[in-house]
Design a protein around this motif. Structure first.
Motif, PDB file in Angstrom:
ATOM      1  N   UNK A  25      -2.277  -0.207  51.291  1.00  0.00           N
ATOM      2  CA  UNK A  25      -1.568  -0.229  50.012  1.00  0.00           C
ATOM      3  C   UNK A  25      -0.946   1.140  49.793  1.00  0.00           C
ATOM      4  N   UNK A  26      -0.320   1.314  48.629  1.00  0.00           N
ATOM      5  CA  UNK A  26       0.293   2.583  48.270  1.00  0.00           C
ATOM      6  C   UNK A  26      -0.305   3.086  46.966  1.00  0.00           C
ATOM      7  N   UNK A  27      -0.454   4.399  46.866  1.00  0.00           N
ATOM      8  CA  UNK A  27      -0.955   5.020  45.640  1.00  0.00           C
ATOM      9  C   UNK A  27       0.092   5.971  45.086  1.00  0.00           C
ATOM     10  N   UNK A  28       0.307   5.886  43.778  1.00  0.00           N
ATOM     11  CA  UNK A  28       1.226   6.811  43.102  1.00  0.00           C
ATOM     12  C   UNK A  28       0.394   7.701  42.194  1.00  0.00           C
ATOM     13  N   UNK A  29       0.359   9.001  42.490  1.00  0.00           N
ATOM     14  CA  UNK A  29      -0.426   9.950  41.700  1.00  0.00           C
ATOM     15  C   UNK A  29       0.448  11.027  41.060  1.00  0.00           C
ATOM     16  N   UNK A  30       1.760  10.967  41.257  1.00  0.00           N
ATOM     17  CA  UNK A  30       2.678  11.905  40.629  1.00  0.00           C
ATOM     18  C   UNK A  30       3.155  11.379  39.284  1.00  0.00           C
ATOM     19  N   UNK A  31       3.234  12.257  38.281  1.00  0.00           N
ATOM     20  CA  UNK A  31       3.605  11.820  36.928  1.00  0.00           C
ATOM     21  C   UNK A  31       5.014  11.230  36.893  1.00  0.00           C
ATOM     22  N   UNK A  32       6.000  11.968  37.356  1.00  0.00           N
ATOM     23  CA  UNK A  32       7.386  11.486  37.282  1.00  0.00           C
ATOM     24  C   UNK A  32       7.590  10.260  38.170  1.00  0.00           C
ATOM     25  N   UNK A  33       6.921  10.240  39.303  1.00  0.00           N
ATOM     26  CA  UNK A  33       7.029   9.086  40.196  1.00  0.00           C
ATOM     27  C   UNK A  33       6.424   7.838  39.542  1.00  0.00           C
ATOM     28  N   UNK A  34       5.342   8.032  38.814  1.00  0.00           N
ATOM     29  CA  UNK A  34       4.722   6.902  38.118  1.00  0.00           C
ATOM     30  C   UNK A  34       5.624   6.387  37.005  1.00  0.00           C
ATOM     31  N   UNK A  35       6.226   7.296  36.255  1.00  0.00           N
ATOM     32  CA  UNK A  35       7.177   6.872  35.210  1.00  0.00           C
ATOM     33  C   UNK A  35       8.291   6.034  35.826  1.00  0.00           C
ATOM     34  N   UNK A  36       8.819   6.496  36.964  1.00  0.00           N
ATOM     35  CA  UNK A  36       9.887   5.757  37.632  1.00  0.00           C
ATOM     36  C   UNK A  36       9.424   4.361  38.037  1.00  0.00           C
ATOM     37  N   UNK A  37       8.255   4.280  38.661  1.00  0.00           N
ATOM     38  CA  UNK A  37       7.773   2.982  39.140  1.00  0.00           C
ATOM     39  C   UNK A  37       7.419   2.051  37.981  1.00  0.00           C
ATOM     40  N   UNK A  38       6.763   2.580  36.938  1.00  0.00           N
ATOM     41  CA  UNK A  38       6.344   1.742  35.820  1.00  0.00           C
ATOM     42  C   UNK A  38       7.538   1.208  35.034  1.00  0.00           C
ATOM     43  N   UNK A  39       8.647   1.930  35.080  1.00  0.00           N
ATOM     44  CA  UNK A  39       9.839   1.499  34.340  1.00  0.00           C
ATOM     45  C   UNK A  39      10.794   0.665  35.186  1.00  0.00           C
ATOM     46  N   UNK A  40      10.501   0.534  36.480  1.00  0.00           N
ATOM     47  CA  UNK A  40      11.418  -0.129  37.411  1.00  0.00           C
ATOM     48  C   UNK A  40      11.143  -1.631  37.446  1.00  0.00           C
ATOM     49  N   UNK A  41      12.127  -2.426  37.044  1.00  0.00           N
ATOM     50  CA  UNK A  41      11.969  -3.885  37.007  1.00  0.00           C
ATOM     51  C   UNK A  41      11.823  -4.489  38.393  1.00  0.00           C
ATOM     52  N   UNK A  42      12.036  -3.685  39.422  1.00  0.00           N
ATOM     53  CA  UNK A  42      11.866  -4.199  40.787  1.00  0.00           C
ATOM     54  C   UNK A  42      10.398  -4.193  41.216  1.00  0.00           C
ATOM     55  N   UNK A  43       9.512  -3.693  40.357  1.00  0.00           N
ATOM     56  CA  UNK A  43       8.083  -3.772  40.633  1.00  0.00           C
ATOM     57  C   UNK A  43       7.488  -4.926  39.835  1.00  0.00           C
ATOM     58  N   UNK A  44       6.957  -5.887  40.535  1.00  0.00           N
ATOM     59  CA  UNK A  44       6.336  -7.066  39.930  1.00  0.00           C
ATOM     60  C   UNK A  44       4.823  -6.893  39.918  1.00  0.00           C
ATOM     61  N   UNK A  45       4.149  -7.634  39.035  1.00  0.00           N
ATOM     62  CA  UNK A  45       2.683  -7.683  39.058  1.00  0.00           C
ATOM     63  C   UNK A  45       2.197  -9.084  39.419  1.00  0.00           C
TER      64      UNK A  45
END
Length: 414
Positions: A41-61
């Motif tokens: 899997x992948x882990x995101x531990x950077x603040x700005x990178x997390x903001x980008x991923x959490x706001x990106x509609x291309x990431x599904x749950x």
């Protein structure tokens, strides 16, 4: 300098979530990890990178649509985190389905409803403090078991109309779901048990609705007439009962642990030099109650932090690491400093998946912590700070227990 190991093999016992976050960060703010069962899997531990991923509609749950290995049958029922893929609620939905579930749930979880809980929240706090006041002076108690857990569990169960005799069993499912040391057989048994309990509870509420959020969720519907299915309602209840208890419990425990470990900051708090708001926000940043949350799945190849995460790969958001990102918070990121100007954190999420229970959680923290220290000004740790054991999971960031002494008679409530 942390040693580079890629992919980083996750410690399923959660023996030190902050050290692990630092080890992951040594590979970059976005890097590959290996989960229990050998799942990459992948882990995101950077603040700005997390903001980008959490706001990106291309990431599904939604694992059913977008986790390639799960959809193709390559993730079996023996995967230790399978419960996170089998839930059916707004945190495992995507697009229009997520929006529909969130709107239906939010109709029952309004600011007005939360504010109306204030007197009852205070009453629950007062009752617990009275119970603690009966403890013999000098006796060692587990703060987590005596205050941090029963407080949010009583609040959330009352909010959803869960009878007292059912509460322990219904909450147990959520507690076990974040235990990353369970065997596959224990995981399967937990899923079956909580699923049965929740369906029984929903059926009872359907027959006899009350003045509670479960009844509101049963009655809620969209303008087009759509409602929550039984499966969605069960999944939503499981989500809200668990997230309404575990993170608040951890945050209360973490806050008390941090304050008692920093007597100089506690003195400044008591003198009025710093405020409870500053302490709460700084603790949320430095000791995020959720350490490493599963799962998100890119619906196409997505570049985050200079790394391309392939379509369909599972992604975890490392909130414990994000709060201590030195790129965001500098070389003192791992230190407790309530006066720091930037206490930015993502402990309640970000974007469309931001926690809808945040107003209730903040109300609980803002009431429960000051009341505790006002009633027991001599509260102290019963062991050395470094001897307090971790919760024992890499998903949550809490303590196994927090031994404290109330240190003498309580101050009488006004």
């Amino acid at each position: 300098m942390e040693q580079l190991t890629c992919p980083h093999i996750i410690d399923r016992t959660g023996s030190d979530v902050h050290a692990e976050a630092a080890q992951i960060r040594a590979n970059g703010p976005v890097s590959q990890i290996e989960l229990p069962g050998g799942v990459l899997a992948w882990s995101i531990v950077g603040y700005e990178e997390a903001v980008q991923a959490l706001a990106d509609a291309r990431f599904s749950k939604d694992p059913r649509q977008h986790w390639t290995a799960f959809r193709d049958g390559r993730i079996g029922q023996d995967f230790p985190l399978i419960g996170w893929a089998l839930m059916d609620n707004m945190t495992t939905a995507y697009g229009a389905d997520h929006s529909r579930l969130r709107r239906l749930t939010a109709k029952a979880f309004t600011t007005r409803r939360v504010e109306a809980m204030r007197p009852r929240v205070r009453a629950i706090i007062d009752g617990l403090l009275e119970e603690l006041a009966a403890v013999e002076p000098g006796e060692v108690i587990d703060f987590k078991a005596r205050y941090a857990h029963p407080f949010p569990s009583r609040v959330i169960c009352e909010l959803f109309g869960v009878p007292e005799e059912r509460r322990a069993a219904m909450l147990r499912g959520g507690e076990l779901n974040v235990d990353t040391t369970l065997t596959p057989e224990e995981v399967a048994a937990n899923i079956e048990q909580w699923h049965t309990l929740m369906h029984q509870f929903v059926a009872d509420k359907r027959r006899e609705p009350g003045d509670d959020l479960t009844s509101d969720l049963l009655a809620a519907q969209e303008e087009d007439g759509s409602r929550l299915t039984d499966s969605e309602l069960v999944g939503t209840l499981f989500l809200l009962l668990a997230t309404g208890t575990e993170p608040v419990m951890n945050q209360l425990t973490n806050s008390v642990h941090v304050l008692l470990s920093h007597p100089e900051e506690l003195a400044r708090l008591r003198s009025g030099e710093i405020t409870w708001s500053q302490v709460i926000e700084e603790t949320l940043r430095m000791e995020a109650p959720v350490a490493h949350l599963p799962f998100r799945f890119p619906i196409e190849d997505v570049e985050v932090g200079g790394v391309v995460i392939p379509k369909g790969d599972p992604v975890l958001i490392g909130f414990a690491g994000i709060g201590r990102d030195p790129v965001k918070h500098g070389p003192t990121a791992s230190e407790f400093d309530p006066t720091r100007s930037d206490k930015s954190h993502l402990s309640f999420g970000y974007g469309i998946y931001r926690c809808i229970g945040m107003p209730l959680a903040m109300l609980e923290l803002e009431l429960a912590l000051p009341a505790l220290f006002e009633r027991f000004p001599g509260l102290e740790l019963a062991v050395k700070s470094e001897e307090v054991e971790p919760q024992g999971t890499f998903i949550m960031n809490g303590r196994k227990e927090l031994p404290v002494r109330l240190a003498g008679a309580a101050v009488q409530a006004a």
